[in-house]
Design a protein around this motif. Structure first.
Motif, PDB file in Angstrom:
ATOM      1  N   VAL A   1      -1.974  -5.988   5.269  1.00  0.00           N
ATOM      2  CA  VAL A   1      -0.941  -5.437   4.374  1.00  0.00           C
ATOM      3  C   VAL A   1       0.447  -5.714   4.958  1.00  0.00           C
ATOM      4  O   VAL A   1       0.654  -5.644   6.169  1.00  0.00           O
ATOM      5  N   GLU A   2       1.397  -6.053   4.094  1.00  0.00           N
ATOM      6  CA  GLU A   2       2.748  -6.376   4.579  1.00  0.00           C
ATOM      7  C   GLU A   2       3.648  -5.148   4.684  1.00  0.00           C
ATOM      8  O   GLU A   2       4.454  -5.034   5.602  1.00  0.00           O
ATOM      9  N   LEU A   3       3.530  -4.252   3.703  1.00  0.00           N
ATOM     10  CA  LEU A   3       4.386  -3.059   3.698  1.00  0.00           C
ATOM     11  C   LEU A   3       3.584  -1.858   3.234  1.00  0.00           C
ATOM     12  O   LEU A   3       2.780  -1.977   2.287  1.00  0.00           O
TER      13      LEU A   3
ATOM     14  N   PHE B   1       0.861  -1.188   0.000  1.00  0.00           N
ATOM     15  CA  PHE B   1       0.000   0.000   0.000  1.00  0.00           C
ATOM     16  C   PHE B   1       0.898   1.238   0.000  1.00  0.00           C
ATOM     17  O   PHE B   1       1.964   1.232   0.618  1.00  0.00           O
ATOM     18  N   ALA B   2       0.477   2.287  -0.689  1.00  0.00           N
ATOM     19  CA  ALA B   2       1.184   3.580  -0.606  1.00  0.00           C
ATOM     20  C   ALA B   2       0.194   4.642  -0.144  1.00  0.00           C
ATOM     21  O   ALA B   2      -0.906   4.747  -0.694  1.00  0.00           O
ATOM     22  N   TYR B   3       0.575   5.391   0.876  1.00  0.00           N
ATOM     23  CA  TYR B   3      -0.294   6.443   1.398  1.00  0.00           C
ATOM     24  C   TYR B   3      -0.401   7.575   0.379  1.00  0.00           C
ATOM     25  O   TYR B   3       0.637   8.030  -0.131  1.00  0.00           O
ATOM     26  N   PRO B   4      -1.613   8.082   0.098  1.00  0.00           N
ATOM     27  CA  PRO B   4      -1.717   9.262  -0.762  1.00  0.00           C
ATOM     28  C   PRO B   4      -0.916  10.428  -0.171  1.00  0.00           C
ATOM     29  O   PRO B   4      -1.007  10.706   1.020  1.00  0.00           O
ATOM     30  N   ASN B   5      -0.120  11.027  -1.000  1.00  0.00           N
ATOM     31  CA  ASN B   5       0.770  12.132  -0.617  1.00  0.00           C
ATOM     32  C   ASN B   5       1.894  11.682   0.328  1.00  0.00           C
ATOM     33  O   ASN B   5       3.014  12.115   0.177  1.00  0.00           O
ATOM     34  N   GLY B   6       1.570  10.855   1.293  1.00  0.00           N
ATOM     35  CA  GLY B   6       2.586  10.049   1.977  1.00  0.00           C
ATOM     36  C   GLY B   6       3.496  10.644   3.029  1.00  0.00           C
ATOM     37  O   GLY B   6       4.425   9.973   3.452  1.00  0.00           O
ATOM     38  N   LEU B   7       3.243  11.903   3.471  1.00  0.00           N
ATOM     39  CA  LEU B   7       4.140  12.457   4.498  1.00  0.00           C
ATOM     40  C   LEU B   7       3.680  11.994   5.888  1.00  0.00           C
ATOM     41  O   LEU B   7       2.547  12.268   6.299  1.00  0.00           O
ATOM     42  N   PRO B   8       4.549  11.289   6.624  1.00  0.00           N
ATOM     43  CA  PRO B   8       4.157  10.781   7.942  1.00  0.00           C
ATOM     44  C   PRO B   8       3.709  11.913   8.867  1.00  0.00           C
ATOM     45  O   PRO B   8       4.333  12.972   8.907  1.00  0.00           O
ATOM     46  N   ASP B   9       2.625  11.686   9.583  1.00  0.00           N
ATOM     47  CA  ASP B   9       2.060  12.610  10.576  1.00  0.00           C
ATOM     48  C   ASP B   9       1.464  13.883   9.977  1.00  0.00           C
ATOM     49  O   ASP B   9       0.948  14.719  10.703  1.00  0.00           O
TER      50      ASP B   9
END
Ligand SMILES: [Zn+2]
Length: 309
Positions: A233-235, A209-217
């Motif tokens: 999900v594994e990663l 899975f990839a987080y949309p936009n993806g910046l943690p927090d």
């Protein structure tokens, strides 16, 4: 040093071919199954995995021929609904909207004076809102006569990619919201349904899975990590722009973003000094990071003011 790279739309096949050839000289270009080994002390050195977010059709037309020519594996993160329904993501539809109208409508939704939004891009402004507000603004602000053509890969192409033996398909939510802006139910549904629907569509398990936009927090939090764990999900991949460290967790895999047509010399520096590059990105006065932090300060001041009235 081990790294995961991320691309989006790529229009220049020659540039991508040159870059892949250069990467082959620097790294072992590995498939997705090896990513967890890149930080688990397996001893792999100079390992690299290529990922591409969103599923723009340039993946099929431009990137795939290069991957095939050099036998390079990659992971593509998509929305099953966008592919199946032949629609576009909100940020693709934003290109067909009247910018002034978007700002004016957003100022009403966010309860700030229109002038307060003047310094920010419409993309950053939309990233400050839940998706239902963004979609309502898009519906109202479409430029007259704008024809919205599907920009992303079809289901048939997605299935062909999955069968290519080179491309792993991962989930990227249903509609690409900034998950942190959404309520618990909507965030969970975006994650869980995208994984389940994609698995049905491909006839195989979806492990990445990839987080949309993806910046943690900023774009996601521990809440989303819990939903991903529940969905098996594994990663999960972020856009925290640095190399992989042994201390990384499997739901926060960092990735170094490569811009279209970025010079190889610049990419070399970015990959050699990813920590410094990440810091520069955060300090850049007009970059997305600075814009969104400034916008978030304005919005929190505005909500405090309205609460105290
Ligand atoms: Zn994306």
């Amino acid at each position: 040093m081990n790294s995961v790279l991320t691309f989006h739309e790529v229009s220049d096949g020659r540039w991508f071919d040159d870059l892949v050839k250069w990467l082959q000289g620097q790294y072992r270009l590995l498939p997705a199954e090896y990513v967890s080994e890149l930080y688990s002390g397996s001893g792999i050195r100079h390992g690299c995995h290529i990922t591409v977010d969103d599923g723009h059709r340039s993946f099929y037309d431009v990137i795939l021929p290069v991957l095939k020519r050099h036998r390079i594996p990659a992971t593509l993160f998509v929305s099953p609904s966008v592919c199946a329904e032949r629609t576009n993501f909100w940020f693709q539809e934003l290109q067909g909207c009247d910018e002034r109208a978007v700002r004016a409508a957003a100022a009403v939704v966010l309860n700030v004076p229109p002038m307060a939004l003047a310094p920010f891009s419409t993309t950053s402004i939309c990233k400050a809102m839940p998706l239902c507000d963004v979609e309502s603004i898009l519906r109202r602000c479409r430029t007259a006569g704008h024809q919205s053509r599907p920009q992303n890969v079809t289901v048939e192409e997605l299935r062909a990619l999955a069968k290519s033996g080179l491309v792993t398909i991962g989930a990227h939510t249903i509609s690409h919201p900034i998950l942190k802006n959404e309520c618990d139910d909507r965030s969970e549904e975006e994650i869980v349904r995208s994984i389940a629907d994609l698995a049905t569509l491909l006839g195989r398990d979806v492990k990445y899975f990839a987080y949309p936009n993806g910046l943690p927090d900023i774009d996601f939090s521990e809440r989303e990590e819990a939903y991903l764990a529940g969905a098996g999900v594994e990663l999960a991949f972020t856009t925290e722009s640095r190399d992989i460290r042994a201390s990384d967790t499997r739901y926060r895999v960092p990735r170094i973003q490569i811009a279209p047509n970025e010079e190889i010399g610049r990419i070399r520096t970015k990959l050699r000094f990813p920590g410094a590059w990440n810091l520069l990105k955060k300090l850049r006065p007009h970059g997305e990071y600075a814009e969104r932090r400034a916008l978030s300060r304005i919005l929190s001041m505005s909500s405090r003011t309205s609460q105290s009235v």
